[in-house]
Design a protein around this motif. Structure first.
Motif, mmCIF file in Angstrom:
data_model
loop_
_atom_site.group_PDB
_atom_site.id
_atom_site.type_symbol
_atom_site.label_atom_id
_atom_site.label_comp_id
_atom_site.label_asym_id
_atom_site.label_seq_id
_atom_site.Cartn_x
_atom_site.Cartn_y
_atom_site.Cartn_z
ATOM 1 N N ALA A 190 3.419 -7.757 16.706
ATOM 2 C CA ALA A 190 2.759 -6.491 16.390
ATOM 3 C C ALA A 190 3.366 -5.808 15.170
ATOM 4 C CB ALA A 190 2.826 -5.559 17.601
ATOM 5 N N GLY A 191 4.615 -6.136 14.830
ATOM 6 C CA GLY A 191 5.252 -5.527 13.668
ATOM 7 C C GLY A 191 5.278 -6.412 12.449
ATOM 8 N N ALA A 192 4.493 -7.495 12.447
ATOM 9 C CA ALA A 192 4.554 -8.466 11.349
ATOM 10 C C ALA A 192 4.160 -7.869 10.001
ATOM 11 C CB ALA A 192 3.657 -9.664 11.664
ATOM 12 N N GLN A 193 3.359 -6.825 9.986
ATOM 13 C CA GLN A 193 2.937 -6.197 8.733
ATOM 14 C C GLN A 193 3.707 -4.910 8.440
ATOM 15 O OE1 GLN A 193 0.870 -8.025 6.902
ATOM 16 N NE2 GLN A 193 0.887 -9.466 8.626
ATOM 17 N N TRP A 194 4.756 -4.654 9.195
ATOM 18 C CA TRP A 194 5.520 -3.413 9.062
ATOM 19 C C TRP A 194 6.224 -3.376 7.700
ATOM 20 C CZ3 TRP A 194 5.271 0.787 11.960
ATOM 21 C CH2 TRP A 194 6.285 1.751 11.890
ATOM 22 N N SER A 195 6.041 -2.305 6.923
ATOM 23 C CA SER A 195 6.592 -2.255 5.569
ATOM 24 C C SER A 195 7.156 -0.877 5.230
ATOM 25 C CB SER A 195 5.521 -2.635 4.543
ATOM 26 O OG SER A 195 4.449 -1.688 4.569
ATOM 27 N N ALA A 196 7.757 -0.221 6.230
ATOM 28 C CA ALA A 196 8.280 1.127 6.009
ATOM 29 C C ALA A 196 9.505 1.098 5.099
ATOM 30 C CB ALA A 196 8.643 1.771 7.339
ATOM 31 N N VAL A 197 9.590 2.112 4.231
ATOM 32 C CA VAL A 197 10.725 2.275 3.323
ATOM 33 C C VAL A 197 11.200 3.721 3.429
ATOM 34 C CG1 VAL A 197 11.584 2.047 0.961
ATOM 35 C CG2 VAL A 197 9.656 0.622 1.736
ATOM 36 N N GLN A 198 12.514 3.894 3.569
ATOM 37 C CA GLN A 198 13.097 5.232 3.539
ATOM 38 C C GLN A 198 13.792 5.437 2.194
ATOM 39 O OE1 GLN A 198 15.326 6.728 6.861
ATOM 40 N NE2 GLN A 198 14.084 5.619 8.364
ATOM 41 N N PHE A 199 13.471 6.561 1.555
ATOM 42 C CA PHE A 199 14.058 6.922 0.266
ATOM 43 C C PHE A 199 14.996 8.110 0.487
ATOM 44 C CE2 PHE A 199 9.862 5.131 -0.531
ATOM 45 C CZ PHE A 199 10.103 4.196 -1.528
ATOM 46 N N VAL A 200 16.220 7.989 0.011
ATOM 47 C CA VAL A 200 17.216 9.046 0.179
ATOM 48 C C VAL A 200 17.379 9.798 -1.140
ATOM 49 C CG1 VAL A 200 19.617 9.571 0.745
ATOM 50 C CG2 VAL A 200 18.420 7.740 1.962
ATOM 51 N N PHE A 201 17.234 11.122 -1.060
ATOM 52 C CA PHE A 201 17.384 11.988 -2.225
ATOM 53 C C PHE A 201 18.443 13.052 -1.940
ATOM 54 C CE2 PHE A 201 13.047 10.429 -2.704
ATOM 55 C CZ PHE A 201 12.934 10.219 -4.073
ATOM 56 N N ALA A 202 19.060 13.564 -2.985
ATOM 57 C CA ALA A 202 19.786 14.822 -2.851
ATOM 58 C C ALA A 202 18.785 15.876 -2.392
ATOM 59 C CB ALA A 202 20.421 15.222 -4.175
ATOM 60 N N ARG A 203 19.188 16.753 -1.483
ATOM 61 C CA ARG A 203 18.229 17.667 -0.853
ATOM 62 C C ARG A 203 17.462 18.520 -1.865
ATOM 63 N NH1 ARG A 203 17.624 18.506 4.485
ATOM 64 N NH2 ARG A 203 18.872 17.122 5.775
ATOM 65 N N GLU A 204 18.117 18.905 -2.961
ATOM 66 C CA GLU A 204 17.402 19.713 -3.936
ATOM 67 C C GLU A 204 16.282 18.939 -4.627
ATOM 68 O OE1 GLU A 204 21.346 18.367 -5.927
ATOM 69 O OE2 GLU A 204 20.667 19.127 -3.957
ATOM 70 N N ARG A 205 16.301 17.592 -4.510
ATOM 71 C CA ARG A 205 15.250 16.781 -5.109
ATOM 72 C C ARG A 205 14.012 16.661 -4.213
ATOM 73 N NH1 ARG A 205 16.302 12.841 -8.536
ATOM 74 N NH2 ARG A 205 14.027 12.930 -8.798
ATOM 75 N N LEU A 206 14.082 17.133 -2.968
ATOM 76 C CA LEU A 206 12.895 17.077 -2.108
ATOM 77 C C LEU A 206 11.734 17.859 -2.713
ATOM 78 C CD1 LEU A 206 14.291 17.465 1.538
ATOM 79 C CD2 LEU A 206 13.510 15.387 0.386
ATOM 80 N N VAL A 207 12.056 18.868 -3.515
ATOM 81 C CA VAL A 207 10.996 19.642 -4.158
ATOM 82 C C VAL A 207 10.164 18.760 -5.082
ATOM 83 C CG1 VAL A 207 12.426 20.389 -6.128
ATOM 84 C CG2 VAL A 207 10.521 21.809 -5.349
ATOM 85 N N ASP A 208 10.765 17.716 -5.649
ATOM 86 C CA ASP A 208 10.013 16.795 -6.499
ATOM 87 C C ASP A 208 9.019 15.972 -5.676
ATOM 88 O OD1 ASP A 208 11.518 17.674 -8.666
ATOM 89 O OD2 ASP A 208 13.031 16.105 -8.409
ATOM 90 N N VAL A 209 9.431 15.566 -4.460
ATOM 91 C CA VAL A 209 8.521 14.831 -3.576
ATOM 92 C C VAL A 209 7.368 15.736 -3.159
ATOM 93 C CG1 VAL A 209 8.324 13.508 -1.451
ATOM 94 C CG2 VAL A 209 10.463 13.439 -2.756
ATOM 95 N N VAL A 210 7.682 16.978 -2.815
ATOM 96 C CA VAL A 210 6.632 17.929 -2.436
ATOM 97 C C VAL A 210 5.715 18.197 -3.625
ATOM 98 C CG1 VAL A 210 6.201 20.307 -1.677
ATOM 99 C CG2 VAL A 210 8.018 18.960 -0.601
ATOM 100 N N GLY A 211 6.259 18.138 -4.835
ATOM 101 C CA GLY A 211 5.417 18.294 -6.022
ATOM 102 C C GLY A 211 4.353 17.219 -6.114
ATOM 103 N N LEU A 212 4.693 15.992 -5.692
ATOM 104 C CA LEU A 212 3.690 14.926 -5.662
ATOM 105 C C LEU A 212 2.582 15.253 -4.670
ATOM 106 C CD1 LEU A 212 5.966 11.721 -5.678
ATOM 107 C CD2 LEU A 212 4.624 12.633 -7.587
ATOM 108 N N VAL A 213 2.965 15.856 -3.530
ATOM 109 C CA VAL A 213 1.959 16.236 -2.528
ATOM 110 C C VAL A 213 1.055 17.323 -3.095
ATOM 111 C CG1 VAL A 213 1.597 17.168 -0.215
ATOM 112 C CG2 VAL A 213 3.509 15.594 -0.642
ATOM 113 N N ARG A 214 1.639 18.318 -3.699
ATOM 114 C CA ARG A 214 0.843 19.442 -4.232
ATOM 115 C C ARG A 214 -0.072 18.995 -5.366
ATOM 116 N NH1 ARG A 214 2.032 24.167 -2.106
ATOM 117 N NH2 ARG A 214 4.068 24.546 -1.134
ATOM 118 N N SER A 215 0.339 17.960 -6.101
ATOM 119 C CA SER A 215 -0.489 17.476 -7.199
ATOM 120 C C SER A 215 -1.689 16.667 -6.707
ATOM 121 C CB SER A 215 0.354 16.601 -8.132
ATOM 122 O OG SER A 215 0.648 15.345 -7.534
#
Length: 388
Positions: free
Chosen positions: A187-212
């Motif tokens: 059931a997990g053969a297609q599982w492709s999750a990736v975790q990206f670690v940022f300095a916390r102040e950089r989370l605003v850049d990820v949220v910027g992608l959402v807002r865009s």
């Protein structure tokens, strides 16, 4: 669930419209459309805020050999950028900590579930002795987000994370073993999750992608449903004080069977080679007529009508339940090994389903999808001596 590492800065994900948050974890359950978010996440079009998770960093020239000596995975030859996962077990082989591991060439990053960073860092600090290692809980300064392979993962990667961890769940790791039967695709053969670690102040850049509009935000409910459907175990979701890796089929990615001695290794080897795990993980397909999902800890009973029989004894418990966008109500359950694999099941699914003094609500009928079979273990046939 705690966050570890003290108070965190304000989370920029909190300002996104439609956000319904877990008040304890401080991250979103969903943003108003959990099933739509789930589909977007699965197709690589959404990102999940995991800033409540913990991050422990180990540095120093002895870091990999030191971690290798204490945990279940082979870490000696871990290359920079290579991802794996490992378990820290107690002397009886029970799971104490599960860590997602990636090394950047100078530091080993241990990504853990909420509430685990502080006790893990404290344990590792006590175990340093004279070795050239340093342990730091970076949960307060760094945070993770998750995406599946696709355009969103590429967009997040382009922001330059400190490190990324690729989930190895899609296949059996070197030195591991899979208990789930292989007649059909895992059931997990297609599982492709990736975790990206940022300095916390950089989370605003990820949220910027959402807002865009380039990225969609998905909540924990979306990720949880996909993990349940993929049989993907987690410490916060599925581990209790008795859990051993065999019960969750975690031997496939988190345990190396020939790496040598570590705490709990004797139990791991004995159960795999000579015995059977006392419990087994199963996926339950839930009757959706009542529209109710059981809570974690809800009790499972064997046989139709069994949940309401006087004196009925439970044969297992729900670890996680979710509403999947294709499969409907599903749940992971830890069942006694003795429960027949074709037995119909019922779940006491009320809000306090694991409290015998509370109203359990209407029972929920369930059908098993076997993950760990009753025959798991006993990999070595020991010849029996003739009795005299």
């Amino acid at each position: 669930m705690g966050t570890g590492g003290g108070e965190h800065p304000v989370n920029p994900f909190a300002a996104l419209p439609g956000r319904i948050a877990d008040p304890e974890a401080g991250v979103a359950w969903h943003y108003g459309e959990p099933l739509s978010e789930q589909r977007a996440l699965e197709t690589g079009a959404a990102v999940v805020d995991l800033s409540h998770h913990g991050i422990v960093v180990v540095s120093g020239p002895d870091r990999l050999s030191w971690l290798h000596s204490m945990t279940s995975q082979h870490l000696l030859a871990l290359r920079p950028g290579e991802s794996t996962e490992t378990l820290l077990l107690d002397a009886n082989g029970r799971i104490e900590h599960a860590a997602r591991v990636v090394d950047d060439g100078e530091r080993t990053w241990l990504l853990v579930d909420a509430g685990s960073a502080e006790p893990l860092a404290a344990f590792l600090t006590r175990m340093r002795f004279a070795l050239r290692v340093e342990v730091e809980d970076r949960s307060g300064t760094h945070a993770a987000v998750l995406a599946f392979d696709g355009r969103v993962a590429d967009a997040v990667r382009a922001l330059g994370p400190a490190v990324e961890w690729r989930d190895p769940w899609a296949e059996v790791a070197r030195g591991g073993v899979q208990y789930a039967r292989t007649e059909t695709e895992h059931a997990g053969a297609q599982w492709s999750a990736v975790q990206f670690v940022f300095a916390r102040e950089r989370l605003v850049d990820v949220v910027g992608l959402v807002r865009s509009g380039a990225v969609r935000a998905a909540g924990l409910l979306a990720l949880d449903a996909l993990e349940v459907r993929a049989w993907r175990p987690s410490q916060a979701g599925d581990v209790d004080e008795r859990s051993i890796p065999h019960e969750l089929d975690w031997m496939r990615t988190a345990v190396h069977l020939t790496k040598g001695c570590y705490r709990g290794q004797e139990t791991v080897a004995k159960v795999h080679n000579l015995g059977h795990p006392p419990r087994r993980l199963a996926l339950l397909h839930l009757d959706g007529t009542g529209g109710e999902l059981p809570v974690a800890g809800a009790l499972v009973f064997a046989g139709a009508g069994s949940a309401t029989e006087p004196g009925a004894r439970p044969v297992g418990r729900i670890t996680r339940a979710a509403l999947h966008h294709e499969w409907g109500g599903i749940a992971l359950a830890l069942l006694k090994r003795s429960v027949p694999e074709d037995a119909p099941l019922e779940v006491r699914g009320g809000a306090e389903g694991n409290d015998p003094q509370a109203d359990p609500g209407e029972p929920i009928a369930a059908v098993q999808e076997v993950i760990v079979p009753a025959s798991a273990g006993a990999a070595r046939a020991v010849p029996r001596l003739k009795r005299i």
